[in-house]
Design an enzyme around this catalytic site. Sequence first.
Site, mmCIF file in Angstrom:
data_model
loop_
_atom_site.group_PDB
_atom_site.id
_atom_site.type_symbol
_atom_site.label_atom_id
_atom_site.label_comp_id
_atom_site.label_asym_id
_atom_site.label_seq_id
_atom_site.Cartn_x
_atom_site.Cartn_y
_atom_site.Cartn_z
ATOM 1 N N CYS A 80 -3.085 1.506 7.350
ATOM 2 C CA CYS A 80 -3.173 0.710 8.811
ATOM 3 C C CYS A 80 -3.468 1.306 9.906
ATOM 4 C CB CYS A 80 -1.550 -0.021 8.365
ATOM 5 S SG CYS A 80 -0.254 1.934 8.951
ATOM 6 N N GLY A 125 2.998 -11.863 9.424
ATOM 7 C CA GLY A 125 3.808 -12.049 10.283
ATOM 8 C C GLY A 125 3.765 -12.788 11.620
ATOM 9 N N GLU A 136 5.503 -4.630 12.108
ATOM 10 C CA GLU A 136 4.180 -3.523 11.964
ATOM 11 C C GLU A 136 3.195 -3.973 10.630
ATOM 12 O OE1 GLU A 136 6.829 -0.193 13.326
ATOM 13 O OE2 GLU A 136 4.501 0.072 12.392
ATOM 14 N N GLY A 152 3.447 -5.540 7.084
ATOM 15 C CA GLY A 152 2.145 -6.369 6.363
ATOM 16 C C GLY A 152 1.329 -7.296 6.588
ATOM 17 N N GLY A 153 0.470 -8.025 6.602
ATOM 18 C CA GLY A 153 -0.785 -8.306 7.471
ATOM 19 C C GLY A 153 -0.307 -9.652 8.283
ATOM 20 N N ASN A 176 0.572 -1.266 0.016
ATOM 21 C CA ASN A 176 -0.155 -0.567 -0.014
ATOM 22 C C ASN A 176 1.126 1.183 0.164
ATOM 23 O OD1 ASN A 176 0.324 -0.848 2.820
ATOM 24 N ND2 ASN A 176 -0.639 0.832 3.575
#
Length: 477
Positions: A286, A237, A252, A232-233, A156
């Site tokens: 996010c 993660g 993150e 990322g997601g 993103n």
Amino acid sequence: MKAKVTGRKMFFAGKWVARSRVIKVYDPQDNSLIDTVPAATVEDILKCIDEAKDGAKIAARLPVHRRMSILQKAADYIESNQKTYANTIAREGSKTIREATKEVGRCIQTLRISAEEARRIHGETIAFDQMPGSENRFGYYQRVPIGIIGAITPFNDPLNLVAHKVGPAIAAGNAIIVKPATVTPLSALLLAEAFAEAGLPEKVLSVITGYGNEIGDALVTHHAVRMISFTGGLNAGEEIVRKAGLKKVSMELGSNSPVIVLEDANLEDAVKATIAGAFWAAGQNCLGVQRVFIQEKIMEPFQKAFVQLTRQYHIGNKLSPKTDMGPLISELEAIRVETMVNEAVEKGAVLLTGGKRDGAYYLPTVITNVPEDCTIAKEEIFGPVVLLYSVKDLDMAINTANSVNYGLQAGIFTNDVHKAHEAISRLEVGGIMINDSSDYRIDAMPFGGVKKSGLGREGISFAIQEMTEVKVVCFKL
Ligand SMILES: NC(=O)c1ccc[n+]([C@@H]2O[C@H](COP(=O)([O-])OP(=O)(O)OC[C@H]3O[C@@H](n4cnc5c(N)ncnc54)[C@H](O)[C@@H]3O)[C@@H](O)[C@H]2O)c1
Ligand SMILES: O=C[C@H](O)CS(=O)(=O)O
């Protein structure tokens, strides 16, 4: 020097290399083919790590003034090619040209801040003689580079979030191997181009394009890679944390950010900021505003103004400066968001506006009366959807805001300093914005979440702390 869109090749230890197997990069707006990039293999990753072993020695020996100069020159290069960088972000990703242009400006800031922080990597003297018997000792601790960092980044913010790893890594004297998002690799390759033009020595930086589930493990598990910096997601993660073993990890991850609007708030400010924070990057953010808790006395005027302004959003061609919101990154993602909204509506939620999909486009959507057992109430939407809740008071807002497994950032609109202080102390988040939405960040501030929103902090000087080790030095005279 005019930037080249360096597709078709990946940046392998400072050299541009091609591969016969390629990944096609499409524009999500119309599925047109933009370019191709190499599909790296596990062997590529292993060879790249071998090169990075030399790269880590070269980077550590770079004097600070050289690191600063390289970071500034890379920022200069991007600054002189802003249109190319912005167009690349807008085309391969789902940002509008206005949003992409802002991201380029932030990336330039991120690199310049990294240059500044390179001169501030300090240690401290240690008073060893605080202990009887150590009167004849003196010394200090210093921060030294961690070595090789593996960086894995999301789609993103395909430029600035890569810069948030590469900038601090180079400032701290590390080598770094970046695996950018499979669908938006071109911006990361353009970042590598900026560093190549800035004179970064070979083997310090690599940008290896490929499928995360194919080559990610080789990077994550290799013993020579001493840190994984992941953005990322949650699913990826958690998988990476499980596989990484004994090495530093920076995570993150996602969130479903809350904003509280109390009855004493400036209503116009609250509506404008919350809408901007909700629909930036088509909600693929996010920090995106997902849950808004409005004190019941002002619920009606807030909701009316919020829906009215949402309906004024101009949805369309990403490359038009008139467009407020583009598509999601893929039709599959838009279908995922549509499914989450439909589940809520089927369970009794009320759709106030939006709720319609056209390919990868999903209209800015506002829903209310969302039952708490809906996926959309507890998980990250990562799309242009906002849930409005009417709450009796601040206590109810805080308890509901905290009732999820995420905690990246929050916002609260109030002119009562005591209520702001209560929110600051009780909200379980990594950052709270007073009289602003959750979607506020400057690149120099500490950034990261609690609970399942992440581990550790980015934001240049904080990333540098994570990307260095403390070494104690003690002289016995
Ligand atoms: N907290 C933050 O700073 C921040 C910033 C941006 C995005 N995000 C989060 O990122 C997510 C959206 O980005 P995305 O869809 O690109 O995320 P994603 O998790 O699907 O992919 C992120 C990166 O991980 C790679 N990857 C995927 N599975 C992997 C695996 N098993 N091993 C190694 N690498 C793997 C992907 O190729 C990509 O490069 C959202 O959850 C969003 O909240 C967080
Ligand atoms: O998507 C999450 C980003 O980190 C937010 S920002 O673009 O850096 O503000």
